[in-house]
Design a protein around this motif. Sequence first.
Motif, PDB file in Angstrom:
ATOM      1  N   LEU A 139       9.633   8.016  -5.719  1.00 40.68           N
ATOM      2  CA  LEU A 139       9.608   6.565  -5.936  1.00 40.68           C
ATOM      3  C   LEU A 139      11.040   6.062  -6.091  1.00 40.68           C
ATOM      4  N   ASN A 140      11.829   6.306  -5.073  1.00 42.30           N
ATOM      5  CA  ASN A 140      13.248   5.937  -5.123  1.00 42.30           C
ATOM      6  C   ASN A 140      13.650   5.250  -3.819  1.00 42.30           C
ATOM      7  N   GLU A 141      14.844   5.524  -3.337  1.00 42.96           N
ATOM      8  CA  GLU A 141      15.317   4.893  -2.110  1.00 42.96           C
ATOM      9  C   GLU A 141      14.461   5.270  -0.892  1.00 42.96           C
ATOM     10  N   LYS A 142      13.853   6.457  -0.925  1.00 48.34           N
ATOM     11  CA  LYS A 142      12.971   6.864   0.176  1.00 48.34           C
ATOM     12  C   LYS A 142      11.778   5.918   0.274  1.00 48.34           C
ATOM     13  N   LEU A 143      11.202   5.596  -0.874  1.00 47.13           N
ATOM     14  CA  LEU A 143      10.081   4.649  -0.912  1.00 47.13           C
ATOM     15  C   LEU A 143      10.518   3.291  -0.372  1.00 47.13           C
ATOM     16  N   LYS A 144      11.650   2.785  -0.862  1.00 45.09           N
ATOM     17  CA  LYS A 144      12.125   1.468  -0.426  1.00 45.09           C
ATOM     18  C   LYS A 144      12.389   1.443   1.079  1.00 45.09           C
ATOM     19  N   MET A 157       0.822  -1.208   0.000  1.00 45.83           N
ATOM     20  CA  MET A 157       0.000   0.000   0.000  1.00 45.83           C
ATOM     21  C   MET A 157       0.857   1.260   0.000  1.00 45.83           C
ATOM     22  N   VAL A 158       2.037   1.186   0.630  1.00 49.17           N
ATOM     23  CA  VAL A 158       2.936   2.337   0.673  1.00 49.17           C
ATOM     24  C   VAL A 158       3.292   2.780  -0.743  1.00 49.17           C
ATOM     25  N   TYR A 159       3.560   1.826  -1.634  1.00 48.04           N
ATOM     26  CA  TYR A 159       3.918   2.174  -3.015  1.00 48.04           C
ATOM     27  C   TYR A 159       2.782   2.945  -3.684  1.00 48.04           C
ATOM     28  N   LYS A 160       1.562   2.442  -3.568  1.00 50.49           N
ATOM     29  CA  LYS A 160       0.417   3.108  -4.210  1.00 50.49           C
ATOM     30  C   LYS A 160       0.208   4.503  -3.627  1.00 50.49           C
ATOM     31  N   LEU A 161       0.375   4.624  -2.313  1.00 51.01           N
ATOM     32  CA  LEU A 161       0.196   5.916  -1.659  1.00 51.01           C
ATOM     33  C   LEU A 161       1.271   6.906  -2.108  1.00 51.01           C
TER      34      LEU A 161
END
Length: 483
Positions: free
Chosen positions: A329-334, A317-321
Amino acid sequence: MPSEKFYTEALENPIFKLIGEAAGQEGIQAYVIGGYVRDFFLKRGQKKDIDVVALGSGIRLAKAVAAKLPEKPKVTVFRNFGTAMLKHGDLQLEFVGARKESYNRDSRKPVVEDGSLEDDQNRRDFTINALALSLQGDSFGKLSDPFGGLADLERKCIRTPLEPSKTYSDDPLRMIRAIRFAAQLQFEIEKASLEAISGQRNRLKIVSNERITEELHKILLTNQPSVGLELLHRTGLLNLIIPELIALKGIEEIEGQRHKDNFWHTLEVVDNISRATDDLWLRWAALLHDIGKAPTKRFDKKAGWTFHGHEYVGSKMVYKLFKRLKLPLNEKLKYVQKLVMMSSRPIVLANDYVTDSAVRRLIFDAGEAIEDLMTLCEADITTKNPKKQKKYLRNFKLVREKIKEVEQRDHIRNFQPPVSGEEIMKAFKLKPSREIGIIKDAIKEAILDGEIPNEREPALRFMLKKGMEIGLTPAAEATKEKK
């Protein structure tokens, strides 16, 4: 009526006299307005971003100021907005011509025309940001305060200069800004203004997600983010921005068994972690660590309420949000996904006997985020029972000590295989094949399980043993080397 008081102490920096002189030579009146003036009265320290409004061309004034400065700074001009910027030492000066604005209902971009100082103050978002100090010779330091902004600072009140519904309808981003200022300054939003935010909340749909997330970041970076988050919830804005959080709200009871309200729990966790770190993305992880609980909530007659797999679901869900809110959508997301995915792992270790193997695997999976993961788990303790709280914190302290002990001995963080793929190929005279991956994985698992130490020689011996187990024949020189 505007205040007749003078505040020359706010303008002690020589740059203000220089701007006033340049303005006089150009036949322009100039005022410092907005955040610099507000923060002077709040004694928040000297703000480095200074807004200057000119009754005339802001661009012309900026160029005249630059010409008078010894370093002759570059003037960056934004003609579409009628603004110009320059840097002087550690100050960033923005010059704009006084203007009045009118808005089309479908856009927050105004139609702009030249205006008076009063027009420019009318268009400001809040009374506390409409305060202006004159830079003219005889009136240098005179405060213009047509809406009682100084009194609002003393009352700790967020209020719009004009009718709040119109202010928020014209530029709906101001609704989140009102909440952000309330959270940052620990002010109250005037009742009529707060009600107007609720009434105009659907206008937020015309604001870009990039601008919304800028304000969200500022709310998350306050000393107590729950203040802003609770106001976003109360006004209905949070449901438009992060409905995944609102889905956590509420308590259900079946057969006398209840679960906690995971929404209010989340706000507590964010406040807890904010006392331990200023890291924005760790605060995001705290905000999102339980979002998988709403879609995974089930009631089992034997086990009661369960949220099986909520960490895995939450990380997806974090990715979609992030994508929806235009977050990176980079290292912060991961990083945030990893912390959400692993948010329960140390809790399990704290509740059970901590084995070296389990700790090695935790360190391996968390990598550089291991300290942040432990900080998140400690922030996740929101029990009001002092005995339980003390017990949980003591258990996490033991886990931290075990992590330190195992890491010093086994060097698992940022794990690098002691044996490379090329060495495996040479040892068994292999071309690239799946057997190499099988052996590398087996070495890694053996180290994590404590079967062999994280050292080269034991790993090489294990490599030969594993290779023969899967039917490979070691080269004669490799066998001889290890004897």
